[in-house]
Write an enzyme that holds these catalytic residues in place. Structure first.
Site, short mmCIF file in Angstrom:
data_model
loop_
_atom_site.label_atom_id
_atom_site.label_comp_id
_atom_site.label_asym_id
_atom_site.label_seq_id
_atom_site.Cartn_x
_atom_site.Cartn_y
_atom_site.Cartn_z
N HIS A 1 10.11 -28.98 56.55
CA HIS A 1 11.38 -29.02 57.31
C HIS A 1 12.44 -28.12 56.67
CE1 HIS A 1 9.68 -32.71 59.13
NE2 HIS A 1 9.29 -32.96 57.88
N SER B 1 24.24 -1.07 55.34
CA SER B 1 25.04 -1.26 56.54
C SER B 1 25.99 -0.08 56.67
CB SER B 1 25.83 -2.56 56.41
OG SER B 1 27.00 -2.51 57.19
N LYS C 1 25.96 -4.35 51.53
CA LYS C 1 24.75 -4.89 52.17
C LYS C 1 23.45 -4.19 51.75
CE LYS C 1 24.44 -7.64 55.05
NZ LYS C 1 24.86 -7.79 56.44
N GLU D 1 12.51 -7.75 59.28
CA GLU D 1 13.07 -8.16 60.58
C GLU D 1 12.40 -7.44 61.74
OE1 GLU D 1 17.51 -8.23 60.53
OE2 GLU D 1 17.20 -8.15 58.38
#
Ligand code: ARG
Length: 462
Positions: free
Chosen positions: A155, A276, A282, A289
């Site tokens: 979980h 970024s 970043k 992704e």
């Protein structure tokens, strides 16, 4: 004029030519088409269905056409519809009437079934090789992290301590099943359909087995109607590809989480991260992704294929031309994802200290403390409740269980003694789980050994 133009009084509308044509996407099967035609022509000659010298000329001209295509000297035509008719047309333009003998005892329906099977056989082998490299990488990372403790989760809540090697070997098992599935799918792809004709085979005495042997097929199809309209193998492959992407996507999700500041378990190499355009700080896990995102298009292909085939009456229907873009996109996507994912993994830095710290928090040894009490004679359910109270006490006092003094521990059970501290250490929690499939070093080493055996066996059959 079209190769099939005889019964027509006028040409097709330009819009129909464009609509009907598949050359823009099936031209990639040029090699399979030519090799299939060479084998067919050879057999026609050997079986005296066409004269030997014509068969020889057809074969040598087809080889020249192959070289010309590979050297970029041939422009395919939309008007010639697909790769099969483009090549036949070029052949006829070079050797005239002799070229017109090639299609004896054959239809584009069995021809396209042959070409796509040959094409996918090669691609299954390519994808298997890529999976093997990934599997080897997982074993390398596991060998370096046999003692790297981190929390295992259920979980997404810290559950019990495991090792990073154990976690990596979980993925090894998933990709192992993918390899087995591909191998199985290969068997049903490796069946030769030529001789099925348009739907009802042919009256020519073709030697189907000879063609199968020349083209490296294990078997020949057993029903002509089925052979020209079966795309199960292609759907099966698409399903295998979808499962591979599902596995990659789960892995990517973990990598994305682990590389967040909140987890800090891994750091992607600069070569596999991006920045970024606005936020200078970043470092984004874009590769992971994108792989995660691309799973969507591979699943899409599977649904496309299932839907194309749903309700199609026997035998061939033009709907089936739509199978190609879907399966090609699935294959291309998986082939694009696997190597970049593997290299990203290979260069990923494992932050062992952060993993260990996370395993220390979150009471990941709570089960082991309950088991400690069970060993002292308390029934498990009672032990569970006692440790539950202990955890609550720790949360209220902002302490880990290992940090409690003996006097505090005794408040929960008189049976607790000094040995508890070694019994509930993270190292002990891991090493004690030494069943087959467990996270202990010996269990993981055993699974690595079996994994290596599996890989060497795979290597010898592909
Ligand atoms: N381009 C077609 C396909 O990909 C080849 C078979 C066409 N056969 C036919 N009878 N129109 O399915």
């Amino acid at each position: 004029m079209k190769l099939w133009g005889g019964r027509f009084e006028k040409g097709t509308d330009k819009s129909v030519d464009d609509f009907n044509s598949s050359i823009s996407f099936d031209s990639r099967m040029y090699k399979q088409d030519i090799l299939g035609s060479i084998a067919h022509a050879n057999m026609l000659g050997e079986c005296s269905i066409i004269p030997k010298e014509d068969s020889t000329l057809i074969q040598s001209t087809l080889k020249e056409i192959l070289t010309d295509i590979e050297n970029g000297n041939i422009q395919f035509e939309v008007d010639a519809e697909d790769i099969h008719m483009n090549i036949e047309k070029i052949l006829i333009s070079r050797i005239g009437d002799t070229g017109k003998m090639l299609h004896t005892g054959r239809s584009r329906n069995d021809q396209v079934a042959l070409d796509i099977r040959m094409y996918l056989k090669d691609e299954i082998t390519n994808i298997k090789q890529m999976l093997l490299v990934l599997e080897k990488t997982l074993i390398e990372i596991s060998n370096q992290n046999l003692d790297t403790i981190l929390p295992g989760y259920t979980h997404l809540q810290r559950a019990q301590p495991i090792t990073f090697a154990h976690h990596m070997m979980a993925y090894f098992q998933m990709f192992k099943r993918d390899l087995e599935r591909l191998e199985d799918c290969y068997k049903r792809t490796n069946i030769m359909p030529l001789g099925s004709g348009a739907l009802a085979s042919t009256t020519y005495p073709l030697d189907r087995l000879m063609v199968a042997k020349e083209l490296g097929f294990d078997e020949i199809t057993q029903n002509s109607l089925d052979a020209v309209s079966d795309r199960d193998f292609l759907i099966e492959l698409s399903c295998c590809l979808s499962i591979i992407m599902m596995h990659l996507s789960r892995f990517c999700e973990e990598i994305i989480l682990w590389s967040s500041h909140e987890f800090g378990f891994v750091e992607m190499d600069d070569a596999y991260s991006t920045g970024s355009s606005i936020m200078p700080q970043k470092k984004n896990p874009d590769v992971a992704e994108l792989v995660r995102g691309k799973s969507g298009r591979v699943y899409g292909s599977l649904i496309t294929l299932l839907t194309i085939m749903k309700s199609l009456p026997l035998a061939y229907n033009k709907d089936m031309q739509e199978d190609k873009e879907a399966i090609f996109d699935g294959v291309d996507t998986v082939k694009m994802c696997l190597p970049v994912f593997t290299n990203m993994l290979k260069t990923m830095k494992v932050k062992k200290d952060n993993m260990y710290k996370a395993a220390q928090g979150g009471f990941t040894n709570a089960t082991d403390i309950a088991d400690y009490l069970v060993k002292k004679g308390i029934p498990f359910r009672n032990a569970h409740e006692i440790i539950g109270k202990m955890v609550l006490y720790c949360i209220e006092n902002n302490k880990a269980i290992d940090e409690l003094g003996m006097d505090e521990l005794k408040n929960f059970s008189e049976l607790i003694s000094e040995d508890i501290y070694t019994e509930i250490s993270l190292a002990k929690c891991v090493s004690g789980r030494n069943l087959t499939g467990g996270p202990s070093k010996e269990s993981v080493l055993d699974s690595i050994k079996k994994g290596l055996e599996f890989l060497s066996q795979m290597n010898t059959c592909s």
